[in-house]
Design an enzyme around this catalytic site. Sequence first.
Site, PDB file in Angstrom:
ATOM      1  N   ARG A 241       0.871  -1.174   0.000  1.00 43.57           N
ATOM      2  CA  ARG A 241       0.000   0.000   0.000  1.00 43.57           C
ATOM      3  C   ARG A 241       0.906   1.222   0.000  1.00 43.57           C
ATOM      4  NH1 ARG A 241      -3.496  -2.624  -1.508  1.00 43.57           N
ATOM      5  NH2 ARG A 241      -5.496  -3.141  -0.579  1.00 43.57           N
ATOM      6  N   GLU A 270      -3.436   7.705  -4.341  1.00 39.11           N
ATOM      7  CA  GLU A 270      -3.847   7.213  -5.667  1.00 39.11           C
ATOM      8  C   GLU A 270      -5.172   7.846  -6.093  1.00 39.11           C
ATOM      9  OE1 GLU A 270      -3.960   2.937  -5.400  1.00 39.11           O
ATOM     10  OE2 GLU A 270      -1.930   2.874  -4.636  1.00 39.11           O
ATOM     11  N   HIS A 288      -1.357   0.616  -9.780  1.00 43.06           N
ATOM     12  CA  HIS A 288      -1.975  -0.357  -8.853  1.00 43.06           C
ATOM     13  C   HIS A 288      -2.613  -1.518  -9.634  1.00 43.06           C
ATOM     14  CE1 HIS A 288      -3.964  -0.810  -4.637  1.00 43.06           C
ATOM     15  NE2 HIS A 288      -3.777  -2.001  -5.191  1.00 43.06           N
TER      16      HIS A 288
HETATM   17  P1  NAP Z   1      -0.932 -11.794   4.586  1.00 48.02           P
HETATM   18  O1  NAP Z   1      -0.892 -13.217   4.159  1.00 48.02           O
HETATM   19  O2  NAP Z   1      -1.811 -11.402   5.705  1.00 48.02           O
HETATM   20  O3  NAP Z   1       0.588 -11.361   4.927  1.00 48.02           O
HETATM   21  C1  NAP Z   1       0.911 -10.174   5.569  1.00 48.02           C
HETATM   22  C2  NAP Z   1       2.373 -10.212   6.000  1.00 48.02           C
HETATM   23  O4  NAP Z   1       2.710  -8.937   6.543  1.00 48.02           O
HETATM   24  C3  NAP Z   1       2.669 -11.226   7.093  1.00 48.02           C
HETATM   25  O5  NAP Z   1       3.956 -11.770   6.895  1.00 48.02           O
HETATM   26  C4  NAP Z   1       2.642 -10.392   8.368  1.00 48.02           C
HETATM   27  O6  NAP Z   1       3.429 -11.008   9.375  1.00 48.02           O
HETATM   28  C5  NAP Z   1       3.276  -9.095   7.850  1.00 48.02           C
HETATM   29  N1  NAP Z   1       2.927  -7.934   8.659  1.00 48.02           N
HETATM   30  C6  NAP Z   1       1.694  -7.510   9.018  1.00 48.02           C
HETATM   31  N2  NAP Z   1       1.791  -6.404   9.785  1.00 48.02           N
HETATM   32  C7  NAP Z   1       3.102  -6.138   9.912  1.00 48.02           C
HETATM   33  C8  NAP Z   1       3.837  -5.135  10.606  1.00 48.02           C
HETATM   34  N3  NAP Z   1       3.231  -4.174  11.327  1.00 48.02           N
HETATM   35  N4  NAP Z   1       5.192  -5.158  10.524  1.00 48.02           N
HETATM   36  C9  NAP Z   1       5.818  -6.115   9.812  1.00 48.02           C
HETATM   37  N5  NAP Z   1       5.176  -7.096   9.134  1.00 48.02           N
HETATM   38  C10 NAP Z   1       3.831  -7.099   9.189  1.00 48.02           C
HETATM   39  O7  NAP Z   1      -1.337 -10.859   3.380  1.00 48.02           O
HETATM   40  P2  NAP Z   1      -1.101 -11.079   1.821  1.00 48.02           P
HETATM   41  O8  NAP Z   1      -2.215 -11.870   1.245  1.00 48.02           O
HETATM   42  O9  NAP Z   1       0.287 -11.549   1.603  1.00 48.02           O
HETATM   43  O10 NAP Z   1      -1.271  -9.549   1.316  1.00 48.02           O
HETATM   44  C11 NAP Z   1      -0.456  -8.543   1.829  1.00 48.02           C
HETATM   45  C12 NAP Z   1      -0.900  -7.160   1.403  1.00 48.02           C
HETATM   46  O11 NAP Z   1      -0.553  -6.935   0.057  1.00 48.02           O
HETATM   47  C13 NAP Z   1      -2.399  -6.879   1.424  1.00 48.02           C
HETATM   48  O12 NAP Z   1      -2.872  -6.586   2.716  1.00 48.02           O
HETATM   49  C14 NAP Z   1      -2.517  -5.686   0.495  1.00 48.02           C
HETATM   50  O13 NAP Z   1      -2.391  -4.472   1.187  1.00 48.02           O
HETATM   51  C15 NAP Z   1      -1.330  -5.859  -0.455  1.00 48.02           C
HETATM   52  N6  NAP Z   1      -1.779  -6.204  -1.818  1.00 48.02           N
HETATM   53  C16 NAP Z   1      -1.512  -5.351  -2.850  1.00 48.02           C
HETATM   54  C17 NAP Z   1      -1.923  -5.698  -4.131  1.00 48.02           C
HETATM   55  C18 NAP Z   1      -1.652  -4.807  -5.297  1.00 48.02           C
HETATM   56  O14 NAP Z   1      -2.430  -4.808  -6.240  1.00 48.02           O
HETATM   57  N7  NAP Z   1      -0.569  -4.063  -5.319  1.00 48.02           N
HETATM   58  C19 NAP Z   1      -2.624  -6.865  -4.358  1.00 48.02           C
HETATM   59  C20 NAP Z   1      -2.870  -7.701  -3.295  1.00 48.02           C
HETATM   60  C21 NAP Z   1      -2.437  -7.360  -2.017  1.00 48.02           C
HETATM   61  P3  NAP Z   1       3.237 -10.683  10.946  1.00 48.02           P
HETATM   62  O15 NAP Z   1       1.758 -10.704  11.204  1.00 48.02           O
HETATM   63  O16 NAP Z   1       4.004 -11.765  11.636  1.00 48.02           O
HETATM   64  O17 NAP Z   1       3.847  -9.353  11.165  1.00 48.02           O
HETATM   65  C1  8YV Z   2      -6.902  -4.554  -5.658  1.00 48.07           C
HETATM   66  C2  8YV Z   2      -5.279  -5.013  -3.781  1.00 48.07           C
HETATM   67  O1  8YV Z   2      -6.419  -3.815  -6.718  1.00 48.07           O
HETATM   68  O2  8YV Z   2      -6.166  -7.065  -3.051  1.00 48.07           O
HETATM   69  C3  8YV Z   2      -5.629  -6.001  -2.726  1.00 48.07           C
HETATM   70  O3  8YV Z   2      -5.329  -5.729  -1.549  1.00 48.07           O
HETATM   71  O4  8YV Z   2      -4.631  -4.052  -3.538  1.00 48.07           O
HETATM   72  C4  8YV Z   2      -5.693  -5.238  -5.175  1.00 48.07           C
HETATM   73  O5  8YV Z   2      -5.796  -6.581  -5.475  1.00 48.07           O
HETATM   74  C5  8YV Z   2      -7.587  -3.610  -4.765  1.00 48.07           C
HETATM   75  O6  8YV Z   2      -8.005  -4.229  -3.598  1.00 48.07           O
HETATM   76  C6  8YV Z   2      -8.780  -3.053  -5.492  1.00 48.07           C
HETATM   77  O7  8YV Z   2      -9.690  -2.527  -4.605  1.00 48.07           O
END
Ligand code: NAP
Ligand code: 8YV
Length: 329
Positions: A241, A270, A288
């Site tokens: 994010r 954004e 994004h």
């Molecule tokens: P997840 O499985 O919940 O993994 C989150 C990771 O972050 C865990 O390793 C967690 O470990 C760590 N974490 C959480 N809070 C933290 C903190 N304060 N300090 C350090 N580490 C921390 O989530 P995911 O499915 O991998 O997704 C992660 C994130 O990616 C989403 O929440 C979203 O914001 C982002 N995302 C972006 C896109 C995009 O389009 N760019 C798409 C999908 C997701 P600990 O709990 O042990 O700290």
């Molecule tokens: C999406 C994301 O683009 O899953 C997430 O956390 O950042 C992306 O997959 C976003 O959520 C759209 O609202």
Amino acid sequence: MAAAPISSEKVDLLIYGPLRPILETGFPDNFNVHKAETRADLERLPAEVLGRIRGVAVTYHTVKTDAEVMALLPKLEIVASFGVGYDHVAAAHAGQHNIVVTNTPDVLTEEVADVALGLLIATLREFITADQYVRSGEWTRQNYPLSKGSLRDRKVGMVGMGRIGQAIARRLDASLVPVVYHSRKPAAGVAYQHYPDLIEMAKAVDTLVVIVPGGAGTNKMINAEVLKALGPRGVVVNVARGSVVDEQALIAALKSGDILAAGLDVFEKEPSVPAELIGMKNVVVLPHIGSASIVTRNAMDQLVVDNIKAWFAGKAPLTPVAETPVKGR
Ligand code: NAP
Ligand code: 8YV
């Protein structure tokens, strides 16, 4: 979250945010579907309609579903949010008010990991500038200069080692790139070295790939001190994010040469991206698009629909978030 009674009455549902085909047509006849693309649209709905809405499908992270929105909907039982990240939904507040929140994990993991690795390589090997080089005809005059960056001599520190972090790390393994990670606690079943301290990890690597949730706990965690620790060969890829990286500190570090380059899929405000980032050749910017393919977005939309259908069929939702665990269904 306690189980809601099952009723044969039609369920009033709000689709909140941009409409898409699966969301528009995916709910069967026992749902009355109302639509609001924006907060202003929502506030224009008659009080009598708001008073009947029992479920909300939040279709994009730009529509905040905060405590105020929930307070407009006294019969609300479920908020099914699109995306795995749900920092735009007041999940803790929902938990205190017997409202379940769901997100869309897993179905986008590999897609986002593909984008993260692609963005890292595009940043290191200057794909965007090189593409322009061909299109402008410059290649006919001289060869493109060798890139300063390469995946070959890098060590990556993952910031976050959850579902997507692990999928990115697997891709780095296949590319023979050493990986370590930072998170609050060691990830179960993960053999990479864990750094409880982010600065210590930044000192030990030259590349950060950021994939933690947004929100208060991670706000601006990639700050000037972390960037300084990363050093002049440093590369930051952010697919988490925009809030996680201090954008002004990043711009300053890129300008001063404190770090080498950055690949960014997400931004603080954004879709507005600072002109300074846009003007930098050592920065790759994406709008994004981590999960933004038709196949993956359809799977995410379907999971939003399936969570709501499961809940109103009296079953447990498929993917409730940690703040709103569901018991007794
Ligand atoms: P997840 O499985 O919940 O993994 C989150 C990771 O972050 C865990 O390793 C967690 O470990 C760590 N974490 C959480 N809070 C933290 C903190 N304060 N300090 C350090 N580490 C921390 O989530 P995911 O499915 O991998 O997704 C992660 C994130 O990616 C989403 O929440 C979203 O914001 C982002 N995302 C972006 C896109 C995009 O389009 N760019 C798409 C999908 C997701 P600990 O709990 O042990 O700290
Ligand atoms: C999406 C994301 O683009 O899953 C997430 O956390 O950042 C992306 O997959 C976003 O959520 C759209 O609202």
